[in-house]
Enzyme design. Structure first.
Site, PDB file in Angstrom:
ATOM      1  CB  CYS A 118      -0.916   0.009   1.213  1.00 39.41           C
ATOM      2  SG  CYS A 118      -2.006   1.437   1.251  1.00 39.41           S
ATOM      3  N   PRO A 258     -11.671 -13.254 -20.122  1.00 37.49           N
ATOM      4  CG  PRO A 258     -10.672 -15.376 -20.156  1.00 37.49           C
ATOM      5  CD  PRO A 258     -11.088 -14.266 -19.218  1.00 37.49           C
ATOM      6  N   GLY A 259     -13.322 -12.781 -23.116  1.00 35.17           N
ATOM      7  CA  GLY A 259     -14.597 -12.494 -23.760  1.00 35.17           C
ATOM      8  C   GLY A 259     -15.357 -11.303 -23.225  1.00 35.17           C
ATOM      9  NE  ARG A 260     -17.101  -9.006 -17.784  1.00 39.29           N
ATOM     10  CZ  ARG A 260     -17.974  -8.782 -16.793  1.00 39.29           C
ATOM     11  NH1 ARG A 260     -18.515  -9.799 -16.148  1.00 39.29           N
ATOM     12  NH2 ARG A 260     -18.308  -7.559 -16.466  1.00 39.29           N
TER      13      ARG A 260
END
Length: 274
Positions: A118, A258-260
Site C-alpha cells: 500500500c 476472457p470475452g469481456r
C-alpha cells in the site's frame, strides 16, 4: 521480473511443510511453496522515509517507480545511486537523489510503517494523497480483440503466482497485446511500481498496462505518472479511480476477463470486438 530479463520464481518462494485437507479424503502432510514477503526500508539521502512489505526482487525498478509515484523525483535520472543491503530484519535500500528533490522529500513526510503493497498508508495529510498531474494527451489506441490473447499470455507468464498462488502481476502490453514486461509481487501496488520504474528506464510508450487486481485510485495515479494512457484491470474499479481517470485522460477498463471488458472512462481509445 521483466520478460527481457532472466527470471526464477523459486528465488522468491520458500518450500514449507503443510497439512492438506480435501473433501472425501484423509488429511496428509505435504510441502508447498510460500511467497516471500519482506520489510524493505527506503531511505533518501540518508533520511529514513518508509518501510514497505514486498517480495524482494526487482528492487531498483521498484524504488524508481515508487519515487516517481510519490512525486519525489521527476525522472529516473534524478536518482544518482541505489544501494541495497540485506540485514537480519529485512532489506534497506539507500537512495541518493539530486539536491533539487530534497524539497519534495521535506513535503512528503511519511510514517515508517507501510502495509503490504500500500503506497497511501502512512500519509499524514489527505492533500498529499491526491497529486496534481497533467492530463495525458491521446496518442494510443488499442484493438480490444487483442485482450483475450494478452490474458492467455498472462496465465502462462505468472510464474510466481503459479508457484505460490499469492502474487499479483503488472504487465506492459504493446498495441498488439503482446506482453513486453511482467512484474510480480505480493503487493499489487508494488508490482505496478516495479513496472512503472521499468517503463521509465526503457522509455516504453504507445502501449497499455494490465494489472491482476481491482483498479484503485492509486493504480490510476501510478499509470498517469508513467505516461501510459490505458489501464486494464482484472477486477472492477473504485469510484475515485474512475473520477481520476476522467480527470487524467486515462482510459480505464475493469472486469477484463476472457470475452469481456467494461470501460469506465475515455472509451475513445478502444476499438474493435472481443
Amino acid at each position: 521480473m521483466s520478460e527481457l530479463l532472466s527470471y526464477s520464481a523459486f528465488a522468491n518462494a520458500s518450500e514449507l511443510p503443510i497439512v492438506r485437507f480435501r473433501k472425501g479424503k484423509q488429511s496428509w502432510h505435504d510441502m508447498d511453496y510460500i511467497i516471500e514477503e519482506m520489510p524493505v526500508a527506503i531511505t533518501f539521502n540518508g533520511v529514513a522515509y518508509t518501510v514497505m512489505m514486498c517480495t524482494p526482487n526487482d528492487l531498483e525498478d521498484f524504488v524508481i517507480g515508487f519515487s516517481l509515484s510519490e512525486g519525489i523525483i521527476q525522472h529516473h535520472r534524478d536518482i544518482h545511486n541505489i544501494n541495497i543491503s540485506s540485514g537480519e530484519n529485512g532489506i534497506t535500500v539507500d537512495v541518493s537523489v539530486a539536491n533539487r528533490c530534497l524539497f519534495n522529500l521535506k513535503q512528503k513526510r511519511r510514517s515508517l510503517a507501510g502495509m503490504t503493497g500500500c503506497g497511501i498508508c502512512g500519509e499524514e495529510k489527505l492533500e498529499s494523497v491526491c497529486r496534481s498531474l497533467t492530463p495525458l494527451t491521446t496518442n494510443t489506441q488499442f484493438d480490444i480483440c487483442h485482450l483475450d490473447g494478452a490474458l492467455n499470455q498472462l496465465l502462462l507468464k505468472q510464474k510466481l503466482n503459479q508457484l505460490t498462488g499469492s502474487a499479483h502481476a503488472a504487465v506492459y502490453l504493446d498495441n498488439n497485446g503482446q506482453i513486453l514486461a511482467i512484474f510480480e509481487d505480493v503487493g499489487r501496488h508494488i508490482a505496478l511500481d516495479k513496472l512503472v520504474g521499468y517503463i521509465h528506464r526503457h522509455h516504453l510508450e504507445g502501449g497499455a498496462v494490465l494489472v491482476t487486481s481491482r483498479a484503485s485510485f492509486e493504480m490510476v495515479q501510478k499509470v498517469g505518472v508513467a505516461g501510459v494512457e490505458i489501464l486494464f484491470a482484472i477486477s472492477s474499479a473504485t469510484k475515485m479511480a474512475v473520477e481520476l481517470a476522467e480527470k487524467l485522460n486515462v482510459t480505464l477498463l475493469g472486469y477484463c476477463r476472457p470475452g469481456r471488458a467494461d470501460v469506465y472512462a475515455h472509451p475513445e481509445r478502444i476499438f474493435g470486438m472481443i
